[in-house]
Design a protein around this motif. Sequence first.
Motif, short mmCIF file in Angstrom:
data_model
loop_
_atom_site.label_atom_id
_atom_site.label_comp_id
_atom_site.label_asym_id
_atom_site.label_seq_id
_atom_site.Cartn_x
_atom_site.Cartn_y
_atom_site.Cartn_z
N ASP A 109 0.81 -1.22 0.00
CA ASP A 109 0.00 0.00 0.00
C ASP A 109 0.84 1.26 0.00
OD1 ASP A 109 -2.34 -1.45 0.04
OD2 ASP A 109 -2.46 -1.49 2.24
N TRP A 110 2.15 1.13 -0.01
CA TRP A 110 3.05 2.29 0.03
C TRP A 110 3.33 2.78 -1.38
CZ3 TRP A 110 4.40 4.76 4.43
CH2 TRP A 110 4.18 4.09 5.63
N VAL A 111 3.39 4.12 -1.54
CA VAL A 111 3.69 4.75 -2.82
C VAL A 111 4.79 5.79 -2.60
CG1 VAL A 111 2.80 6.11 -4.74
CG2 VAL A 111 1.31 4.45 -3.60
N PHE A 112 5.84 5.69 -3.41
CA PHE A 112 6.96 6.64 -3.35
C PHE A 112 6.91 7.49 -4.62
CE2 PHE A 112 7.96 2.69 -1.27
CZ PHE A 112 8.40 3.10 -0.01
N ALA A 113 6.99 8.83 -4.46
CA ALA A 113 6.79 9.70 -5.61
C ALA A 113 7.75 10.89 -5.59
CB ALA A 113 5.35 10.20 -5.64
N ALA A 114 8.07 11.36 -6.78
CA ALA A 114 8.83 12.60 -6.98
C ALA A 114 8.12 13.38 -8.08
CB ALA A 114 10.27 12.32 -7.36
N ALA A 115 7.89 14.67 -7.86
CA ALA A 115 7.14 15.47 -8.82
C ALA A 115 7.80 16.84 -8.98
CB ALA A 115 5.69 15.66 -8.36
N LEU A 116 7.71 17.38 -10.19
CA LEU A 116 8.28 18.69 -10.49
C LEU A 116 7.27 19.50 -11.28
CD1 LEU A 116 10.64 20.75 -10.68
CD2 LEU A 116 11.32 19.58 -12.80
N ASP A 165 9.46 36.00 -15.27
CA ASP A 165 9.11 35.30 -14.04
C ASP A 165 9.35 33.81 -14.22
OD1 ASP A 165 7.40 37.37 -12.26
OD2 ASP A 165 6.91 37.66 -14.37
N SER A 166 9.73 33.15 -13.15
CA SER A 166 9.87 31.69 -13.20
C SER A 166 9.53 31.11 -11.83
CB SER A 166 11.29 31.28 -13.61
OG SER A 166 12.23 31.61 -12.60
N HIS A 167 9.06 29.88 -11.84
CA HIS A 167 8.81 29.18 -10.58
C HIS A 167 9.09 27.70 -10.77
CE1 HIS A 167 4.90 28.71 -12.70
NE2 HIS A 167 4.84 27.54 -12.06
N ALA A 168 9.57 27.07 -9.72
CA ALA A 168 9.84 25.63 -9.71
C ALA A 168 9.42 25.08 -8.35
CB ALA A 168 11.31 25.35 -9.98
N ILE A 169 8.66 23.99 -8.38
CA ILE A 169 8.19 23.35 -7.15
C ILE A 169 8.52 21.86 -7.26
CG2 ILE A 169 6.21 22.85 -5.68
CD1 ILE A 169 4.85 25.31 -7.00
N LEU A 170 9.33 21.38 -6.34
CA LEU A 170 9.80 19.99 -6.35
C LEU A 170 9.29 19.29 -5.10
CD1 LEU A 170 11.60 17.80 -7.68
CD2 LEU A 170 13.52 18.76 -6.38
N ARG A 196 8.85 19.46 0.41
CA ARG A 196 8.60 20.34 -0.74
C ARG A 196 9.69 21.39 -0.81
NH1 ARG A 196 3.00 22.85 -2.97
NH2 ARG A 196 3.16 20.83 -4.04
N ILE A 197 10.20 21.60 -2.01
CA ILE A 197 11.22 22.62 -2.29
C ILE A 197 10.64 23.57 -3.33
CG2 ILE A 197 13.57 23.04 -3.09
CD1 ILE A 197 14.18 20.10 -2.36
N ALA A 198 10.72 24.88 -3.08
CA ALA A 198 10.12 25.85 -3.99
C ALA A 198 11.08 27.00 -4.26
CB ALA A 198 8.81 26.39 -3.41
N GLN A 199 11.01 27.50 -5.49
CA GLN A 199 11.83 28.65 -5.88
C GLN A 199 11.00 29.55 -6.80
OE1 GLN A 199 16.06 28.30 -7.17
NE2 GLN A 199 15.31 29.05 -9.14
#
Length: 390
Positions: A109-116, A165-170, A196-199
Amino acid sequence: MSNNMNTPDTIRWKLLSTVSALALLASAYAAGEAEAAGSDADHPLIWIELGGQAETITGQGEVFAPAFLSLYPNSSVLWKGTSPLQVQKPPLFNFGEEGKISFQPENSDWVFAAALRYGRTGISRETDHQTNRAFKTKYISGVPATFENTRGIDNFSDSLARRSDSHAILDFSVGKDVGLGMFGKDSSSTLSLGVRIAQFTSHTSFDIRARPELEFKYGDLAAFGHPEITFQLPYYRTYHATEQASRSFRGAGPSVSWTGSALFMGDPQDGEVTFDWGVNAALLFGRQKTHVKHQEYQRYVSWQFVFNGGANYHSPYPIVYGGHDNVRSVTVPNVGGFAGISYRYSDAKISLGYRTDFFVGAIDAGIDAPKNETLGFKGPFASISFGLGD
């Protein structure tokens, strides 16, 4: 013992380290659970999702309004058509791109994820407004002098604005199905913890040159025995103002999200339509940087003649400077959510929906003094997903 052991930065890094350690422990537990389970899998082990969002972005900063604009509320060259304030506005929409990869071990039931999520936009706008007026300076008995050339004099306003303008959310997350069937048959509900990492960055520049109004003064040479000779000459003020600004926020922190999916129609074998939803929250620790500077300059121009005391004025006024600099550590709460529908068949899925994300106090949007604003992203999104490793 050092006095720096409990500084805010140290506490933040301890918190991030704790979250990372919890994620690793969850990963190890899930791996052991998957190894102990059987080898039969009824879903893809890996999902890859690609998509985009038409984002409306709010809280990007104030537009620069030079002081002289308020002196000419009825000037056609300033306010007719695109005004100096409107030319600075950011685009109505920004197209953001996104990608996500998730892994769910067999019989787990575990889910590991990375999103950008990433978006970038820029504008370069220029407006030119002017009037045309022809006049003669010298008249004899009310008739333009035959040797006097016709002259042209314009009210004008030239504005140029540039913006990028730019934005990145990891996001990195570990989630677990906490309520299979909670919202009906064939539904799922997943609670995730992660980091969460944001710029966010923004750069703007603005330049305006204007002569908003003209005044004509008339006189004659009666004092010199020639009352039939008259003159009309223009008097005016010209203005020049510029502004440059750069704003940014970079931060990271723990995050939590809760997502769900409920069957709307169909079935897994022949294709199904689901209603999807989710909410998310994070607490980001980071640094906010702002650099704004602007200046305004004006010049008054008159002509040498008897009715102004014989003086020829080309008088500069003092340059007015403004702006502010700001570098400080901030804590930014982040909340968001989405709702949409998906069509899934076997190991492929198409999703449509609407998503919002708000970062409270992330950007210093002030001109002459700090002014925190909430940076918001909202708009429709679309994505396509495919599964691997059935």
